[in-house]
Structures are given as C-alpha cells and as structure tokens.
Design an enzyme around this catalytic site. Structure first.
Site, mmCIF file in Angstrom:
data_model
loop_
_atom_site.group_PDB
_atom_site.id
_atom_site.type_symbol
_atom_site.label_atom_id
_atom_site.label_comp_id
_atom_site.label_asym_id
_atom_site.label_seq_id
_atom_site.Cartn_x
_atom_site.Cartn_y
_atom_site.Cartn_z
ATOM 1 C CB THR A 166 -0.913 0.174 1.187
ATOM 2 O OG1 THR A 166 0.021 -0.125 2.379
ATOM 3 C CG2 THR A 166 -1.819 -0.856 0.899
ATOM 4 C CG ASP A 167 -0.809 5.142 -1.396
ATOM 5 O OD1 ASP A 167 -1.661 4.474 -0.091
ATOM 6 O OD2 ASP A 167 -1.421 5.440 -2.725
ATOM 7 C CG PHE A 168 0.576 8.557 2.074
ATOM 8 C CD1 PHE A 168 -0.638 9.103 2.958
ATOM 9 C CD2 PHE A 168 0.325 8.656 0.582
ATOM 10 C CE1 PHE A 168 -1.542 10.030 2.129
ATOM 11 C CE2 PHE A 168 0.416 9.427 0.024
ATOM 12 C CZ PHE A 168 -1.408 10.177 0.223
#
Length: 117
Positions: A26-28
């Site tokens: 995932t991203d942030f």
C-alpha cells in the site's frame, strides 16, 4: 493429485488465487499502489499455468526449453483495494492461437470487482 491451498483452485474453467493485502502493498493512505496489481496478475497466471501442469520450471527443463512472456496488458481499475483486504485473482483462458495464450483476469474482494485485465 493433491491440491496445494496456496496455489489456488479451479471453479469450472476459472482459476482462483486468494491473496491478502499487506502494508508493503500500500501507499501512505493504506490503498494498494497501482503497480502492485501487475504482480498479483502475474501470480494468478503463474499459478494457473502450474495448475494445468505446465509450470515455468518444467517448461524450462524440457527437451526444447520454453517460457511465457506478456506481450500486452490492459487493465481497468474499478475500486481501490486496501490494507488487510482479502482478494481473489481470477484467471480464465480465453483462447489459444498457435503459441499464444489469451487470458482474462479480474481481481475481486468478495463479489466486488476491483480490477479487470
């Protein structure tokens, strides 16, 4: 032949590979980074090929070594997948023409379509 649960299963002609989304995917914001879907689709195709008895290893060790390569990939993103989601990569062989195999793939969360390829 004993089925390996980590390799997925067939439902009719469709191969289904379960996977879970981890933090590293995932991203942030906790949403799956778009490029990771290519990896999920590759895993689905690889397990499909293995399940029909033509694993990458067996093809490379044969008398005339062979391998598969992706020559085209179209993806349509429908919904985001998020951290801790349980997904399924579904792979269906559309047709075989000569040395080409055409597959349709989709990623689902339950009955919810996430991506088509």
């Amino acid at each position: 032949m004993e089925q390996d649960p980590i390799a997925g299963r067939f439902c009719g002609r469709e191969h289904i590979l379960p996977l879970r989304i981890y933090y590293e995917d995932t991203d942030f914001s906790g949403v799956v980074y778009h490029a990771n879907y290519v990896r999920y689709l590759e895993r689905g195709r690889s397990e499909f090929i293995r399940a029909i008895g033509a694993s990458h290893t067996s093809l490379l060790q044969g008398p005339s070594p062979a391998t598969f390569m992706v020559s085209g990939l179209n993806m349509r993103f429908v919904r985001p997948a998020k951290i801790d989601d349980r997904l399924e990569v579904r792979t269906l062989c559309d047709c075989v023409r000569g040395a080409r195999i055409f597959c349709r793939q989709a990623v689902f969360r339950g009955n919810e379509l996430i991506l088509e390829a």
